[in-house]
Scaffold this motif. Sequence first.
Motif, PDB file in Angstrom:
ATOM      1  N   ALA A 126       0.838  -1.200   0.000  1.00  0.00           N
ATOM      2  CA  ALA A 126       0.000   0.000   0.000  1.00  0.00           C
ATOM      3  C   ALA A 126       0.869   1.244   0.000  1.00  0.00           C
ATOM      4  CB  ALA A 126      -0.917  -0.008   1.207  1.00  0.00           C
ATOM      5  N   LYS A 127       1.979   1.165   0.728  1.00  0.00           N
ATOM      6  CA  LYS A 127       2.870   2.327   0.787  1.00  0.00           C
ATOM      7  C   LYS A 127       3.475   2.594  -0.596  1.00  0.00           C
ATOM      8  CE  LYS A 127       6.851   4.356   3.031  1.00  0.00           C
ATOM      9  NZ  LYS A 127       8.011   4.166   3.904  1.00  0.00           N
ATOM     10  N   TRP A 128       3.855   1.502  -1.301  1.00  0.00           N
ATOM     11  CA  TRP A 128       4.407   1.667  -2.637  1.00  0.00           C
ATOM     12  C   TRP A 128       3.402   2.421  -3.524  1.00  0.00           C
ATOM     13  CZ3 TRP A 128       8.646   1.908  -5.355  1.00  0.00           C
ATOM     14  CH2 TRP A 128       8.572   1.819  -6.743  1.00  0.00           C
ATOM     15  N   GLY A 129       2.146   2.011  -3.464  1.00  0.00           N
ATOM     16  CA  GLY A 129       1.115   2.681  -4.257  1.00  0.00           C
ATOM     17  C   GLY A 129       1.030   4.153  -3.901  1.00  0.00           C
ATOM     18  N   ALA A 130       1.074   4.444  -2.602  1.00  0.00           N
ATOM     19  CA  ALA A 130       0.975   5.832  -2.149  1.00  0.00           C
ATOM     20  C   ALA A 130       2.188   6.633  -2.608  1.00  0.00           C
ATOM     21  CB  ALA A 130       0.856   5.864  -0.629  1.00  0.00           C
ATOM     22  N   VAL A 131       3.372   6.009  -2.516  1.00  0.00           N
ATOM     23  CA  VAL A 131       4.604   6.699  -2.909  1.00  0.00           C
ATOM     24  C   VAL A 131       4.544   7.061  -4.391  1.00  0.00           C
ATOM     25  CG1 VAL A 131       7.051   6.261  -3.401  1.00  0.00           C
ATOM     26  CG2 VAL A 131       6.147   5.804  -1.128  1.00  0.00           C
ATOM     27  N   VAL A 132       4.181   6.091  -5.241  1.00  0.00           N
ATOM     28  CA  VAL A 132       4.176   6.360  -6.682  1.00  0.00           C
ATOM     29  C   VAL A 132       3.115   7.410  -7.005  1.00  0.00           C
ATOM     30  CG1 VAL A 132       3.845   5.384  -8.968  1.00  0.00           C
ATOM     31  CG2 VAL A 132       5.102   4.094  -7.240  1.00  0.00           C
ATOM     32  N   THR A 133       1.944   7.273  -6.375  1.00  0.00           N
ATOM     33  CA  THR A 133       0.892   8.258  -6.624  1.00  0.00           C
ATOM     34  C   THR A 133       1.388   9.662  -6.287  1.00  0.00           C
ATOM     35  OG1 THR A 133      -0.701   6.563  -5.997  1.00  0.00           O
ATOM     36  CG2 THR A 133      -1.545   8.795  -6.152  1.00  0.00           C
ATOM     37  N   ASP A 134       2.085   9.751  -5.173  1.00  0.00           N
ATOM     38  CA  ASP A 134       2.565  11.061  -4.742  1.00  0.00           C
ATOM     39  C   ASP A 134       3.671  11.581  -5.653  1.00  0.00           C
ATOM     40  OD1 ASP A 134       2.295  13.144  -2.745  1.00  0.00           O
ATOM     41  OD2 ASP A 134       4.387  12.669  -2.270  1.00  0.00           O
ATOM     42  N   VAL A 135       4.573  10.682  -6.073  1.00  0.00           N
ATOM     43  CA  VAL A 135       5.659  11.104  -6.967  1.00  0.00           C
ATOM     44  C   VAL A 135       5.059  11.621  -8.271  1.00  0.00           C
ATOM     45  CG1 VAL A 135       7.555  10.240  -8.388  1.00  0.00           C
ATOM     46  CG2 VAL A 135       7.442   9.637  -5.975  1.00  0.00           C
ATOM     47  N   VAL A 136       4.097  10.883  -8.827  1.00  0.00           N
ATOM     48  CA  VAL A 136       3.485  11.293 -10.089  1.00  0.00           C
ATOM     49  C   VAL A 136       2.785  12.644  -9.921  1.00  0.00           C
ATOM     50  CG1 VAL A 136       1.720  10.717 -11.793  1.00  0.00           C
ATOM     51  CG2 VAL A 136       3.260   8.939 -10.962  1.00  0.00           C
ATOM     52  N   LYS A 137       2.113  12.800  -8.789  1.00  0.00           N
ATOM     53  CA  LYS A 137       1.414  14.058  -8.509  1.00  0.00           C
ATOM     54  C   LYS A 137       2.405  15.221  -8.471  1.00  0.00           C
ATOM     55  CE  LYS A 137      -1.665  15.976  -4.977  1.00  0.00           C
ATOM     56  NZ  LYS A 137      -0.862  16.451  -3.840  1.00  0.00           N
ATOM     57  N   THR A 138       3.521  15.003  -7.743  1.00  0.00           N
ATOM     58  CA  THR A 138       4.535  16.050  -7.635  1.00  0.00           C
ATOM     59  C   THR A 138       5.069  16.415  -9.020  1.00  0.00           C
ATOM     60  OG1 THR A 138       5.145  15.047  -5.543  1.00  0.00           O
ATOM     61  CG2 THR A 138       6.674  16.661  -6.438  1.00  0.00           C
ATOM     62  N   ILE A 139       5.389  15.395  -9.806  1.00  0.00           N
ATOM     63  CA  ILE A 139       5.988  15.663 -11.118  1.00  0.00           C
ATOM     64  C   ILE A 139       4.976  16.362 -12.028  1.00  0.00           C
ATOM     65  CG2 ILE A 139       7.089  14.607 -13.148  1.00  0.00           C
ATOM     66  CD1 ILE A 139       8.767  14.482 -10.556  1.00  0.00           C
ATOM     67  N   ARG A 140       3.718  15.955 -11.934  1.00  0.00           N
ATOM     68  CA  ARG A 140       2.706  16.632 -12.750  1.00  0.00           C
ATOM     69  C   ARG A 140       2.602  18.104 -12.362  1.00  0.00           C
ATOM     70  NH1 ARG A 140      -0.367  14.088 -16.409  1.00  0.00           N
ATOM     71  NH2 ARG A 140      -0.334  11.814 -16.363  1.00  0.00           N
ATOM     72  N   GLU A 141       2.737  18.375 -11.075  1.00  0.00           N
ATOM     73  CA  GLU A 141       2.692  19.775 -10.642  1.00  0.00           C
ATOM     74  C   GLU A 141       3.906  20.559 -11.144  1.00  0.00           C
ATOM     75  OE1 GLU A 141       0.145  18.849  -6.598  1.00  0.00           O
ATOM     76  OE2 GLU A 141       2.246  19.474  -6.398  1.00  0.00           O
ATOM     77  N   LEU A 142       5.061  19.881 -11.147  1.00  0.00           N
ATOM     78  CA  LEU A 142       6.289  20.562 -11.563  1.00  0.00           C
ATOM     79  C   LEU A 142       6.360  20.727 -13.077  1.00  0.00           C
ATOM     80  CD1 LEU A 142       8.829  18.804  -9.189  1.00  0.00           C
ATOM     81  CD2 LEU A 142       8.154  21.191  -9.102  1.00  0.00           C
ATOM     82  N   GLY A 143       5.668  19.867 -13.788  1.00  0.00           N
ATOM     83  CA  GLY A 143       5.665  19.974 -15.251  1.00  0.00           C
ATOM     84  C   GLY A 143       6.870  19.316 -15.897  1.00  0.00           C
ATOM     85  N   PRO A 144       7.019  19.474 -17.204  1.00  0.00           N
ATOM     86  CA  PRO A 144       8.126  18.821 -17.906  1.00  0.00           C
ATOM     87  C   PRO A 144       9.482  19.286 -17.388  1.00  0.00           C
ATOM     88  CG  PRO A 144       6.538  19.747 -19.458  1.00  0.00           C
ATOM     89  CD  PRO A 144       6.176  20.254 -18.100  1.00  0.00           C
ATOM     90  N   SER A 145      10.455  18.411 -17.485  1.00  0.00           N
ATOM     91  CA  SER A 145      11.789  18.728 -16.994  1.00  0.00           C
ATOM     92  C   SER A 145      12.369  19.893 -17.788  1.00  0.00           C
ATOM     93  CB  SER A 145      12.686  17.505 -17.156  1.00  0.00           C
ATOM     94  OG  SER A 145      14.034  17.887 -17.140  1.00  0.00           O
ATOM     95  N   PRO A 146      13.004  20.874 -17.113  1.00  0.00           N
ATOM     96  CA  PRO A 146      13.601  21.999 -17.850  1.00  0.00           C
ATOM     97  C   PRO A 146      14.683  21.535 -18.815  1.00  0.00           C
ATOM     98  CG  PRO A 146      14.214  22.036 -15.522  1.00  0.00           C
ATOM     99  CD  PRO A 146      13.156  20.996 -15.669  1.00  0.00           C
ATOM    100  N   ILE A 147      15.274  20.374 -18.539  1.00  0.00           N
ATOM    101  CA  ILE A 147      16.333  19.893 -19.439  1.00  0.00           C
ATOM    102  C   ILE A 147      15.750  19.620 -20.817  1.00  0.00           C
ATOM    103  CG2 ILE A 147      17.973  18.013 -19.841  1.00  0.00           C
ATOM    104  CD1 ILE A 147      18.393  17.891 -16.837  1.00  0.00           C
ATOM    105  N   THR A 148      14.594  18.975 -20.855  1.00  0.00           N
ATOM    106  CA  THR A 148      13.981  18.716 -22.153  1.00  0.00           C
ATOM    107  C   THR A 148      13.422  20.008 -22.747  1.00  0.00           C
ATOM    108  OG1 THR A 148      11.992  18.072 -20.983  1.00  0.00           O
ATOM    109  CG2 THR A 148      13.384  16.295 -21.765  1.00  0.00           C
ATOM    110  N   GLU A 149      12.948  20.891 -21.887  1.00  0.00           N
ATOM    111  CA  GLU A 149      12.399  22.149 -22.384  1.00  0.00           C
ATOM    112  C   GLU A 149      13.477  22.973 -23.093  1.00  0.00           C
ATOM    113  OE1 GLU A 149       8.889  23.351 -21.929  1.00  0.00           O
ATOM    114  OE2 GLU A 149       8.972  21.164 -21.913  1.00  0.00           O
ATOM    115  N   LEU A 150      14.704  22.963 -22.504  1.00  0.00           N
ATOM    116  CA  LEU A 150      15.809  23.748 -23.060  1.00  0.00           C
ATOM    117  C   LEU A 150      16.215  23.257 -24.440  1.00  0.00           C
ATOM    118  CD1 LEU A 150      18.161  24.242 -19.996  1.00  0.00           C
ATOM    119  CD2 LEU A 150      17.016  26.020 -21.297  1.00  0.00           C
ATOM    120  N   LYS A 151      15.997  21.951 -24.641  1.00  0.00           N
ATOM    121  CA  LYS A 151      16.471  21.351 -25.892  1.00  0.00           C
ATOM    122  C   LYS A 151      15.588  21.703 -27.076  1.00  0.00           C
ATOM    123  CE  LYS A 151      18.626  17.435 -23.697  1.00  0.00           C
ATOM    124  NZ  LYS A 151      18.246  16.142 -23.163  1.00  0.00           N
ATOM    125  N   LYS A 152      14.436  22.248 -26.791  1.00  0.00           N
ATOM    126  CA  LYS A 152      13.499  22.522 -27.894  1.00  0.00           C
ATOM    127  C   LYS A 152      14.041  23.576 -28.845  1.00  0.00           C
ATOM    128  CE  LYS A 152       9.270  21.187 -25.664  1.00  0.00           C
ATOM    129  NZ  LYS A 152       8.170  21.676 -24.826  1.00  0.00           N
TER     130      LYS A 152
END
Lengths: 152, 728
Positions: A126-152
């Motif tokens: 259950a903790k694994w599920g919560a961890v991944v859900t939270d990681v995905v949520k955080t990353i969605r809030e942060l948006g695409p990585s600036p490294i990939t953004e810079l390469k455009k």
Amino acid sequence: MSAPGNFPIPERGPGIWQPKIQGIVCNWCSYAGADLAGGGRIQYPPDIRIVRVMCTGRIDSLFVLKAFADGADGVLVSGCHFGDCHYLEGNYKAAKRMFMVKRLMKSIGLDDRRFRMTFVSASEGAKWGAVVTDVVKTIRELGPSPITELKK
Amino acid sequence: MAEKKKATTKKTESKKEDTKKVAPVKQEVKKQAAAPAAKPKAAAASAAAPAKATVGSTTKQGDARIGVFICHCGTNIAGSMDIEAVQAYAKTLPNVAYVDNYKYMCSMPGQSVINKAVKENKLTGVVVAACSPRLHEPTFRTATKESGLNPFRFEMANIREQNSWVHMHDREGSTDKAKDAVRIAVAKAALLQDLFPKSVPVEKAAMVVGAGVAGMQAALDLAAAGIKTYLIESDMSIGGRMSQLDKTFPTLDCSQCILTPKMVDVGRSDKIELMTWSEVHEVEGYIGNFDVTIRKKARGVMTPKEAEAKGIVGGGCNGCGDCEAVCPVVKPNEFEIGMKPRKAIYINHPQVVPLIYTIDFNSCVKCGLCVTACGPEKRAIDLEMKDEFVKVKVGTAILATGYDIFPIEKKEEWGYKRFENVITSLEFERLICASGPTGGHLVRPSDGQTPKRVAFVLCAGSRDNTGTGKPYCSRFCCMYSLKHAHQIIEKIPGCVPYIFYMDIRSFGKMYEEFYYRIQDEGAKFIRGRVANILEDPKTKNLHVMTDDTLLNRPVDMEVDMVVLAAAIQPKEDTNRTRKLFGVSCSMDGWLLEAHPKLNPCGTTTAGVFLAGVCQGPKDIPDTVASAEGAASAASIPIHMGEVELEPYFASCIEEKCAGCGMCVNLCPYSALSLVEKDGRTVMQVTEAKCKGCGTCGGFCPGGAIWMNHFATPQIVAQIDAFLLGGEQ
């Protein structure tokens, strides 16, 4: 549409960004915990891809940086709880390295919330599920990585 | 490296044909830009490959021909994703020479699909996209081996536990994830090498930790199979919890009568080396070769054997008890849960095995009266005895550490330790037992009167989601409470047992019948969880408050005595012991089996097995069965004589090693050392000590450490495959 679990199923399609999250987990605790989440049908978002290593001690800081250089939006390293490492103390050593990575990320201006180290044991599905859900949520809030953004 | 570059250019050219939805157009541009940045490091990483290629590999990455086999697992996988799409996608991947799917890949026909495909298509590697490698990697490795390839040319893509089962309502996301998983696995499979497991001899001896009924049974079975067995017990005598019980359900045979013969057998067996008042102090090594250090706690009394070793012929403790008679210190006896006194030099009960007295040095005043009483012939007592450390070598080990009673005073509403007449079931066992503190007469602790109304509170701390108690069912409390009810009906005429229960779980053989019998005998059953217990300060009687959920009305019942069927929890020292052996535990602290159904006695540490309640609550028949299972499992490597170790060793790429020695200190097993070779200092691995964690490889600043099967180029290829793609 939404799935049972604490997350919505996102809209997908051409041009819609989806987070790419690299997980690197140890065989004995977190990988087993993730398997247990499967057995328990604990639902979490699918935006993570797992590379299995025997111990988090195996994880070179460069693997994390390589993932970011390759365009990962987030990286999750997960291992055993302290004192529970199958190889005695690999997770302590990994944690030290990962703190270093976080410091490095901060100093180059890459938000260090994109990188996380967690401790999920073989019985914590259950903790694994919560961890991944939270990681995905955080990353969605942060948006695409600036490294990939810079390469455009 | 040349192949890698080719693959990258090819990918960007043919990107438009890609049907994959998570790769939108803008990512294509991004990837082109990312490629040059990534190359130098990838180059540095995979430069290691040719150096090692001469050792194990027979094919280069470019020549790799990988077969991908996708499992439906009935509808477990196929129900949540589009297998056809995954298969079509797999065909587009570089190095993939063959793709197939089957309903159950792990079945015999499924495995023959692999066998046939490898032979007909000259495959160099196999990828199975199915369940977790923790479940079926061995199965498919065997299949790979049978098809003529090295078993380590196999890689698994987990699309069940970490995909279809956890994204059941997201078919699109699940299918995309499966495609990526296959791509990642193919990238690794293309770089896999032939590896050869090392065989190591197995020491023809075993160890059992804990000498309750589980440990004793396991030790007896191992001894019967001709294996020298060290039986380690932290208490002064063997028998464990079962020796504290009076009768056992549902047969009502006396616990001592069936246990003591086993205890005697253990003491008598020439194959079992019994070490009581001892603890495992340190464990080193691996399956077949565990070096275990045992701390023999100072017991202050010498066994006849120890006395003989010290030159006292005919000396040592013979269990006469003269010392106990003269000892001036009086303490509560823990075996009787404090209901009977003991001295500072004592035995738990008269039937102990081994019959050797022990001094409790925490309460001993060293007056020396016992030494005088023991006399000049036996000279068994040594008040200055110190802890000793003994080293033994064993091939396999069984943990049978058992359980403790949950401290039920934490559930304050039931008043244990506040109200004298509230007792636990284990105290009830001692009170009703003929060898107990009252000689088998059940009496109220407050006034010594025989109770006429006894309430049994079931699920006391079990099945409790408040956070104070335990969420699990302790599994045998229902049954022993029924037995207790029977015992008081039998022993005390006119005494009525009232059983407050949630459900009666009488699941075993003849258990349900036993339940009917107790109903017929006149026990009263009230379905309702006890909310509160109050004491009448004058009479010391107790008021049990609950809701009768069958009659739907509140109950306030006055009784003479309350027996709490307290939950059980892992033995206090379990956590320390399990860490020594590298065994995980579940959230409640019970030791974690390798697989709950297919390997309930095994653990994730090869050569370490579990027996009895340390793995989870069990009644006596299940405990003994699990002990026999563990003994059988533990005897297999010993009888085989040798075991194969997974060849995930580290090795040094000497031309890259700068001899800095940073890795040497990192290794938890002291497997690494620095040596002089051709005038240079380089690192050397002692393979027998290396367990393949890779802590050295994760740190080496020069990238000079090659971890078999988890090599840097292999891991980097997986990361690249995920993030940079790899479609053709």
